[in-house]
Design a protein around this motif. Structure first.
Motif, PDB file in Angstrom:
ATOM      1  N   ARG A 113     -11.798  -4.388  -6.034  1.00  0.00           N
ATOM      2  CA  ARG A 113     -10.505  -4.535  -7.074  1.00  0.00           C
ATOM      3  C   ARG A 113      -9.333  -4.155  -6.381  1.00  0.00           C
ATOM      4  NH1 ARG A 113     -13.930  -6.571  -9.593  1.00  0.00           N
ATOM      5  NH2 ARG A 113     -14.944  -6.033 -11.682  1.00  0.00           N
ATOM      6  N   PRO A 114      -8.266  -4.224  -6.734  1.00  0.00           N
ATOM      7  CA  PRO A 114      -6.783  -4.123  -6.271  1.00  0.00           C
ATOM      8  C   PRO A 114      -6.794  -2.320  -5.946  1.00  0.00           C
ATOM      9  CG  PRO A 114      -6.366  -5.526  -7.821  1.00  0.00           C
ATOM     10  CD  PRO A 114      -7.895  -5.030  -8.196  1.00  0.00           C
ATOM     11  N   VAL A 115      -5.927  -2.100  -5.138  1.00  0.00           N
ATOM     12  CA  VAL A 115      -5.442  -0.555  -5.002  1.00  0.00           C
ATOM     13  C   VAL A 115      -4.026  -0.586  -5.058  1.00  0.00           C
ATOM     14  CG1 VAL A 115      -5.374   1.492  -3.383  1.00  0.00           C
ATOM     15  CG2 VAL A 115      -7.439  -0.285  -3.228  1.00  0.00           C
ATOM     16  N   GLY A 116      -3.696   0.338  -6.164  1.00  0.00           N
ATOM     17  CA  GLY A 116      -2.418   0.368  -6.482  1.00  0.00           C
ATOM     18  C   GLY A 116      -1.774   1.949  -7.100  1.00  0.00           C
ATOM     19  N   VAL A 117      -0.633   1.954  -7.449  1.00  0.00           N
ATOM     20  CA  VAL A 117      -0.242   3.464  -7.891  1.00  0.00           C
ATOM     21  C   VAL A 117      -1.130   3.557  -9.127  1.00  0.00           C
ATOM     22  CG1 VAL A 117       1.796   4.497  -8.865  1.00  0.00           C
ATOM     23  CG2 VAL A 117       2.142   2.940  -6.801  1.00  0.00           C
ATOM     24  N   VAL A 178      -1.949  -3.272  -3.785  1.00  0.00           N
ATOM     25  CA  VAL A 178      -2.235  -4.466  -2.708  1.00  0.00           C
ATOM     26  C   VAL A 178      -3.482  -5.142  -3.352  1.00  0.00           C
ATOM     27  CG1 VAL A 178      -1.352  -2.833  -0.841  1.00  0.00           C
ATOM     28  CG2 VAL A 178      -3.765  -2.504  -1.898  1.00  0.00           C
ATOM     29  N   ALA A 179      -3.742  -6.197  -2.919  1.00  0.00           N
ATOM     30  CA  ALA A 179      -4.820  -7.238  -3.246  1.00  0.00           C
ATOM     31  C   ALA A 179      -5.891  -6.706  -2.890  1.00  0.00           C
ATOM     32  CB  ALA A 179      -4.417  -8.495  -2.617  1.00  0.00           C
ATOM     33  N   PRO A 180      -7.128  -7.025  -3.840  1.00  0.00           N
ATOM     34  CA  PRO A 180      -8.245  -6.474  -3.580  1.00  0.00           C
ATOM     35  C   PRO A 180      -8.769  -6.769  -2.204  1.00  0.00           C
ATOM     36  CG  PRO A 180      -8.269  -7.708  -5.533  1.00  0.00           C
ATOM     37  CD  PRO A 180      -7.049  -7.900  -4.763  1.00  0.00           C
ATOM     38  N   TRP A 181      -9.436  -5.703  -1.466  1.00  0.00           N
ATOM     39  CA  TRP A 181      -9.881  -5.899  -0.210  1.00  0.00           C
ATOM     40  C   TRP A 181     -11.350  -5.302   0.089  1.00  0.00           C
ATOM     41  CZ3 TRP A 181     -11.002  -2.549   3.909  1.00  0.00           C
ATOM     42  CH2 TRP A 181     -11.041  -3.190   5.245  1.00  0.00           C
ATOM     43  N   ALA A 182     -12.148  -5.796   0.971  1.00  0.00           N
ATOM     44  CA  ALA A 182     -13.405  -5.256   1.155  1.00  0.00           C
ATOM     45  C   ALA A 182     -13.720  -5.098   2.742  1.00  0.00           C
ATOM     46  CB  ALA A 182     -14.451  -5.892   0.476  1.00  0.00           C
ATOM     47  N   PHE A 183     -14.351  -4.272   3.253  1.00  0.00           N
ATOM     48  CA  PHE A 183     -14.509  -4.095   4.617  1.00  0.00           C
ATOM     49  C   PHE A 183     -15.285  -5.514   5.245  1.00  0.00           C
ATOM     50  CE2 PHE A 183     -14.317   0.416   3.423  1.00  0.00           C
ATOM     51  CZ  PHE A 183     -13.525   0.871   4.416  1.00  0.00           C
ATOM     52  N   SER A 376     -15.773  -2.300  -1.393  1.00  0.00           N
ATOM     53  CA  SER A 376     -14.461  -2.284  -1.834  1.00  0.00           C
ATOM     54  C   SER A 376     -13.594  -0.928  -1.254  1.00  0.00           C
ATOM     55  CB  SER A 376     -14.134  -2.454  -3.422  1.00  0.00           C
ATOM     56  OG  SER A 376     -12.907  -2.562  -3.977  1.00  0.00           O
ATOM     57  N   LEU A 377     -12.374  -1.367  -0.918  1.00  0.00           N
ATOM     58  CA  LEU A 377     -11.552  -0.214  -0.526  1.00  0.00           C
ATOM     59  C   LEU A 377     -11.114   0.567  -1.883  1.00  0.00           C
ATOM     60  CD1 LEU A 377      -9.360   1.081   1.540  1.00  0.00           C
ATOM     61  CD2 LEU A 377      -7.782  -0.591   0.755  1.00  0.00           C
ATOM     62  N   HIS A 378     -11.035  -0.152  -2.709  1.00  0.00           N
ATOM     63  CA  HIS A 378     -10.473   0.801  -4.015  1.00  0.00           C
ATOM     64  C   HIS A 378     -11.672   2.062  -4.427  1.00  0.00           C
ATOM     65  CE1 HIS A 378     -13.454  -1.064  -6.654  1.00  0.00           C
ATOM     66  NE2 HIS A 378     -13.173  -0.131  -7.973  1.00  0.00           N
ATOM     67  N   GLY A 379     -13.047   1.747  -4.034  1.00  0.00           N
ATOM     68  CA  GLY A 379     -13.804   2.790  -4.106  1.00  0.00           C
ATOM     69  C   GLY A 379     -13.761   4.052  -3.346  1.00  0.00           C
ATOM     70  N   TRP A 380     -13.185   3.767  -2.380  1.00  0.00           N
ATOM     71  CA  TRP A 380     -13.017   4.846  -1.189  1.00  0.00           C
ATOM     72  C   TRP A 380     -11.953   5.626  -1.369  1.00  0.00           C
ATOM     73  CZ3 TRP A 380     -16.426   6.465   2.630  1.00  0.00           C
ATOM     74  CH2 TRP A 380     -17.329   5.728   2.689  1.00  0.00           C
TER      75      TRP A 380
END
Length: 402
Positions: A113-117, A178-183, A376-380
């Motif tokens: 998922r995305p990461v945002g404010v 920011v757009a969804p991103w994964a390692f 996913s970055l949003h989990g971290w």
């Protein structure tokens, strides 16, 4: 009691009458579910969720308690069990995402998922609600299965909060993100898993140092050296590893990882329609973006099935333990929870958690547990924001003398 012992007791007639009734009732429910859904996937999904609820209740595992002990008592035992859970589920999800398809032949992507404010604010709000009320989403379902009355307003207001979040989605989704991103999007999936395991190891070692410096000793989670005839495994470690395996199994069977909070707006919209409330939900952005999701029947809806399954799994453990006790043991005093203040706080906490979970693209299950499992970055990012929220919730609770 082990499953083998339970079945032995059943066939030798040593189970109580009520425990036998519970087993028969569960088999009837599963049969009815299969007949109604005509889908073995739905049946297996529900059984997996039953096991999740049983683990949460039977092994007394919870996320809100873990964070509370870390912040207030500087004890890391429960959080370290979560680290073990994340390590195992990372490996299992990574393997599934890159080498297998779901049981239905679909590609396995997970929750990225995305990461945002809005996701940071949502995780913070969810953390506040976790400590202000009676627990997180999975904890609330567990407590509902334990027949704790305050879980009712909390769960209902989670639905209200989640529905309000999707009603206002057009507003907060305009905030920077920011757009969804994964390692695994940047490096080979094996390297991605290895890097995240290294992060978990650093966190784990830091927790050990933190607890030792704060309390002078570290509580034992796993002792491979024999204690008598067997090694020592803390129940919370067993719970964490079990939930990791069950989440991966659910991912493979249904094509979707474990999630809870996404069901709140689904139930909320259907409640609006059922009660014929004067709310024009048909034109919400959420409804426009999820037509198939909203049109699916609850009996074949993965998140709905798992949510009910967790609740009934916890309830089964409660009834099983109660039915196996003598009448004298059952006549325990029950504390009154009818005070308006307790209901008010539980309701406010539920609303905050429902709102925050939808904004953060998940709660401690969908965003934190399944998000990190998916790489996913949003989990971290969810974790530090929610930890700050937990601290704020505990401070607010003390300030208000709750």
């Amino acid at each position: 009691m082990s499953s083998f012992s339970s079945f032995s007791l059943f066939f030798t007639g040593r189970l109580s009458f009520m425990q036998t009734v519970l087993i028969i009732g569960l088999l009837l429910i599963l049969t009815a579910l299969y007949q109604a859904s005509q889908s073995s996937v739905s049946l297996v999904t529900f059984v997996i969720a039953l096991a999740m609820g049983a683990v949460l209740n039977g092994l007394h595992f919870g996320f809100s308690r873990s964070f509370r002990e870390l912040i207030l008592e500087r004890k890391t035992l429960a959080v370290r069990a979560i680290i073990w859970m994340l390590a195992l589920v990372l490996v299992l999800f990574g393997w599934l995402q890159n080498t297998a398809d779901s049981l239905q032949g679909e590609a396995l992507y997970g929750f990225i998922r995305p990461v945002g404010v809005y996701s940071l604010l949502g995780a913070f709000l969810f953390g506040v609600g976790m400590q202000l009320g009676i627990g997180c989403t999975s904890g609330t379902l567990n407590r509902a299965g334990q027949l704790q009355v305050l879980s009712i307003p909390t769960l209902f207001m989670m639905i209200v909060g989640g529905t309000v979040a999707v009603w206002s989605q057009e507003l907060w989704q305009a905030w920077p993100a920011v757009a969804p991103w994964a390692f695994q999007h940047s490096v080979h999936w094996l390297v991605a898993i290895a890097f995240q395991l290294l992060l978990l190891l650093v966190i784990y070692r830091s927790l050990l140092m933190f607890e030792r410096s704060s309390n002078g000793q570290v509580q034992t989670l796993l002792q491979l050296k024999k204690r008598g005839d067997s090694a020592y495994w803390h129940p919370w470690l067993l719970a964490g590893l079990s939930l990791a395996a069950l989440n991966a199994l659910l991912f493979w069977v249904s094509g979707s990882p474990w999630s809870i909070s996404s069901i709140f707006p689904y139930w909320g919209v259907h409640l609006i329609e059922l009660l014929k409330l004067p709310v024009d939900w048909q034109f919400w952005d959420y409804v426009m973006e999820n037509p198939n999701h909203l049109a699916s029947e609850a009996i074949n809806h993965t998140v709905s099935l798992t949510t009910w399954g967790v609740l009934f799994g916890a309830l089964f453990v409660t009834l099983w333990q109660t039915s196996g006790q003598s009448n004298a043991k059952q006549n325990r005093s029950v504390k009154s929870v009818s005070h308006w203040r307790a209901w008010l706080v539980s309701s406010v906490a539920g609303f905050i958690m429902g709102l925050g979970a939808v904004m953060a693209s998940g709660c401690n299950i969908g965003a934190f547990f399944s998000g990190i499992a998916s790489g996913s970055l949003h989990g971290w990012v969810w974790l530090p924001a929610a930890l700050i929220g937990n601290w704020a919730g505990l401070y607010l609770k003390r300030f208000l003398s709750l």
